[in-house]
Design an enzyme around this catalytic site. Structure first.
Site, short mmCIF file in Angstrom:
data_model
loop_
_atom_site.label_atom_id
_atom_site.label_comp_id
_atom_site.label_asym_id
_atom_site.label_seq_id
_atom_site.Cartn_x
_atom_site.Cartn_y
_atom_site.Cartn_z
CB VAL A 117 -0.95 0.01 1.22
CG1 VAL A 117 -1.76 1.30 1.28
CG2 VAL A 117 -1.87 -1.20 1.17
CB CYS A 118 4.15 1.99 1.63
SG CYS A 118 3.84 1.28 3.26
N PRO A 119 3.68 2.37 -1.47
CG PRO A 119 4.13 0.73 -3.08
CD PRO A 119 3.96 0.94 -1.60
CB ILE A 169 5.13 7.28 -1.37
CG1 ILE A 169 5.24 6.90 0.11
CG2 ILE A 169 6.33 8.11 -1.79
CD1 ILE A 169 6.30 5.87 0.41
#
Length: 197
Positions: free
Chosen positions: A49-51, A54
Protein backbone atom coordinates in the site's frame (compact mmCIF):
# COMPACT_ATOMS: atom_id res chain seq x y z
CA UNK A 1 -2.38 10.26 22.07
CA UNK A 2 -4.33 13.03 20.39
CA UNK A 3 -2.01 15.80 19.22
CA UNK A 4 -4.60 18.24 17.86
CA UNK A 5 -3.97 21.84 19.09
CA UNK A 6 -0.48 20.89 20.33
CA UNK A 7 2.83 21.95 18.85
CA UNK A 8 4.19 19.33 16.49
CA UNK A 9 7.06 17.41 18.10
CA UNK A 10 10.32 18.61 16.60
CA UNK A 11 12.94 16.15 15.38
CA UNK A 12 16.34 15.96 13.72
CA UNK A 13 17.06 12.86 11.66
CA UNK A 14 18.66 11.68 8.42
CA UNK A 15 16.67 12.35 5.26
CA UNK A 16 16.91 11.93 1.54
CA UNK A 17 15.86 15.20 -0.01
CA UNK A 18 13.84 15.80 -3.16
CA UNK A 19 17.01 16.36 -5.18
CA UNK A 20 18.40 12.97 -4.09
CA UNK A 21 20.94 14.35 -1.63
CA UNK A 22 21.24 12.73 1.80
CA UNK A 23 20.99 15.20 4.68
CA UNK A 24 22.19 13.73 7.96
CA UNK A 25 20.62 16.37 10.19
CA UNK A 26 17.25 17.26 8.67
CA UNK A 27 15.35 19.37 11.21
CA UNK A 28 11.58 19.74 11.05
CA UNK A 29 11.37 23.17 12.72
CA UNK A 30 14.00 24.66 10.41
CA UNK A 31 12.55 23.10 7.26
CA UNK A 32 8.96 24.26 7.76
CA UNK A 33 9.69 27.68 9.26
CA UNK A 34 6.70 29.98 8.58
CA UNK A 35 5.04 27.36 6.35
CA UNK A 36 2.34 24.78 6.82
CA UNK A 37 3.21 21.13 6.42
CA UNK A 38 1.87 17.62 6.13
CA UNK A 39 3.86 14.94 7.89
CA UNK A 40 2.87 11.44 6.94
CA UNK A 41 4.15 8.09 8.18
CA UNK A 42 4.21 4.77 6.35
CA UNK A 43 5.15 1.33 7.75
CA UNK A 44 7.98 0.10 5.50
CA UNK A 45 9.63 0.66 2.13
CA UNK A 46 9.24 -1.95 -0.62
CA UNK A 47 5.77 -2.96 0.51
CA UNK A 48 2.28 -2.88 -1.02
CA UNK A 49 0.00 0.00 0.00
CA UNK A 50 2.89 2.38 0.88
CA UNK A 51 4.06 3.11 -2.69
CA UNK A 52 0.52 3.99 -3.77
CA UNK A 53 0.31 6.67 -1.08
CA UNK A 54 3.81 8.05 -1.61
CA UNK A 55 3.39 8.26 -5.40
CA UNK A 56 -0.01 9.93 -4.99
CA UNK A 57 1.44 12.55 -2.61
CA UNK A 58 4.24 13.10 -5.11
CA UNK A 59 1.82 13.58 -8.01
CA UNK A 60 0.00 16.24 -5.97
CA UNK A 61 3.25 17.80 -4.71
CA UNK A 62 3.00 20.90 -6.92
CA UNK A 63 -0.55 21.59 -5.75
CA UNK A 64 0.52 21.42 -2.12
CA UNK A 65 3.53 23.66 -2.81
CA UNK A 66 1.29 26.24 -4.49
CA UNK A 67 -0.66 26.36 -1.23
CA UNK A 68 2.67 26.81 0.64
CA UNK A 69 2.40 23.41 2.29
CA UNK A 70 5.50 21.24 2.67
CA UNK A 71 5.23 17.45 2.43
CA UNK A 72 7.45 15.29 4.64
CA UNK A 73 7.36 11.48 4.65
CA UNK A 74 8.68 9.27 7.45
CA UNK A 75 9.31 5.56 7.97
CA UNK A 76 11.70 3.49 10.06
CA UNK A 77 13.77 2.51 7.00
CA UNK A 78 17.30 3.86 6.40
CA UNK A 79 17.98 6.69 3.98
CA UNK A 80 19.78 4.11 1.83
CA UNK A 81 16.61 2.03 1.56
CA UNK A 82 14.68 5.20 0.69
CA UNK A 83 17.32 6.02 -1.93
CA UNK A 84 17.16 2.58 -3.56
CA UNK A 85 13.37 2.69 -3.64
CA UNK A 86 13.48 6.14 -5.32
CA UNK A 87 15.88 4.80 -7.95
CA UNK A 88 13.54 1.95 -8.90
CA UNK A 89 11.07 2.72 -11.70
CA UNK A 90 7.41 2.62 -10.74
CA UNK A 91 6.70 -0.25 -13.14
CA UNK A 92 9.32 -2.32 -11.28
CA UNK A 93 7.74 -1.69 -7.86
CA UNK A 94 9.70 1.47 -7.07
CA UNK A 95 8.43 4.97 -6.37
CA UNK A 96 10.55 7.04 -8.74
CA UNK A 97 11.99 10.49 -8.11
CA UNK A 98 10.03 11.65 -5.08
CA UNK A 99 10.18 15.43 -4.71
CA UNK A 100 9.73 15.73 -0.94
CA UNK A 101 12.03 14.71 1.94
CA UNK A 102 11.87 11.09 3.08
CA UNK A 103 12.97 10.84 6.71
CA UNK A 104 14.74 7.85 8.24
CA UNK A 105 13.46 7.01 11.72
CA UNK A 106 15.51 3.89 12.45
CA UNK A 107 15.47 4.63 16.19
CA UNK A 108 11.64 4.96 16.05
CA UNK A 109 11.86 8.08 18.24
CA UNK A 110 9.79 10.16 15.81
CA UNK A 111 7.13 7.46 15.46
CA UNK A 112 6.94 7.30 19.26
CA UNK A 113 6.82 11.08 19.74
CA UNK A 114 3.81 11.23 17.41
CA UNK A 115 2.37 8.11 19.11
CA UNK A 116 1.83 6.19 15.88
CA UNK A 117 3.91 3.06 16.52
CA UNK A 118 2.18 -0.27 15.97
CA UNK A 119 2.16 -1.97 19.40
CA UNK A 120 3.34 -5.39 18.24
CA UNK A 121 5.14 -4.89 14.92
CA UNK A 122 7.06 -1.72 15.78
CA UNK A 123 6.42 0.07 12.47
CA UNK A 124 4.36 3.22 11.97
CA UNK A 125 0.63 3.21 11.33
CA UNK A 126 -0.52 5.15 8.26
CA UNK A 127 -0.71 8.45 10.11
CA UNK A 128 -0.95 11.98 8.71
CA UNK A 129 -0.66 15.32 10.49
CA UNK A 130 -1.56 18.75 9.11
CA UNK A 131 0.53 21.47 10.77
CA UNK A 132 -0.15 25.19 10.50
CA UNK A 133 2.39 28.02 10.16
CA UNK A 134 2.76 28.22 13.95
CA UNK A 135 3.62 24.48 14.07
CA UNK A 136 0.26 23.64 15.66
CA UNK A 137 -1.29 20.33 14.61
CA UNK A 138 -4.73 21.10 13.18
CA UNK A 139 -5.70 17.71 11.76
CA UNK A 140 -4.57 14.14 12.31
CA UNK A 141 -5.73 10.83 10.95
CA UNK A 142 -4.41 7.35 11.63
CA UNK A 143 -5.22 4.30 9.52
CA UNK A 144 -4.45 0.69 10.31
CA UNK A 145 -1.90 -0.95 8.01
CA UNK A 146 -4.24 -2.40 5.35
CA UNK A 147 -6.00 0.89 4.55
CA UNK A 148 -4.47 3.54 2.28
CA UNK A 149 -5.08 7.23 2.79
CA UNK A 150 -7.20 9.54 0.66
CA UNK A 151 -4.90 12.33 -0.53
CA UNK A 152 -7.92 14.29 -1.81
CA UNK A 153 -9.09 14.48 1.81
CA UNK A 154 -5.70 15.82 2.90
CA UNK A 155 -5.98 18.53 0.23
CA UNK A 156 -9.52 19.31 1.39
CA UNK A 157 -8.25 19.75 4.95
CA UNK A 158 -5.52 22.12 3.76
CA UNK A 159 -8.21 24.16 1.97
CA UNK A 160 -10.40 24.13 5.09
CA UNK A 161 -7.54 25.26 7.34
CA UNK A 162 -6.60 28.09 4.99
CA UNK A 163 -10.25 29.12 4.57
CA UNK A 164 -10.67 29.32 8.34
CA UNK A 165 -7.39 31.23 8.76
CA UNK A 166 -8.44 33.76 6.11
CA UNK A 167 -12.13 34.21 6.95
CA UNK A 168 -12.53 33.08 10.55
CA UNK A 169 -15.51 30.99 9.47
CA UNK A 170 -15.91 27.31 10.32
CA UNK A 171 -16.31 24.58 7.72
CA UNK A 172 -19.46 22.44 7.94
CA UNK A 173 -19.82 18.77 7.03
CA UNK A 174 -18.94 17.96 3.41
CA UNK A 175 -17.35 21.40 2.99
CA UNK A 176 -14.99 21.78 0.05
CA UNK A 177 -13.20 24.71 -1.51
CA UNK A 178 -15.71 27.14 -3.03
CA UNK A 179 -18.46 26.29 -0.54
CA UNK A 180 -19.68 28.74 2.05
CA UNK A 181 -18.60 28.56 5.68
CA UNK A 182 -20.49 29.45 8.82
CA UNK A 183 -19.98 32.54 10.97
CA UNK A 184 -19.95 31.32 14.56
CA UNK A 185 -23.28 32.69 15.74
CA UNK A 186 -26.54 30.89 16.42
CA UNK A 187 -28.32 33.01 13.80
CA UNK A 188 -25.79 32.20 11.08
CA UNK A 189 -25.87 28.50 11.94
CA UNK A 190 -29.67 28.51 11.72
CA UNK A 191 -29.49 30.36 8.39
CA UNK A 192 -26.96 27.87 6.99
CA UNK A 193 -29.01 24.87 8.14
CA UNK A 194 -32.23 26.27 6.68
CA UNK A 195 -30.52 26.87 3.31
CA UNK A 196 -28.61 23.62 3.10
CA UNK A 197 -30.48 21.00 5.12
Amino acid sequence: MLLITRKSPDFTAPAIMGNGDIKENFNLKTFIKNKSAIIFFWPLDFTFVCPTEIITFNRRYKEFKEKQVEIIGISCDSVFAHQQWRLMPINDGGIGMIQFPMISDITRKIIQSYDVEHPSIGVAFRASFLIDKKRIIRHQIVNDLPFGRNIDEMMRMVDAMQFHEKNGEVCPAQWKKGNQGIHMTRENTAKYLSENF
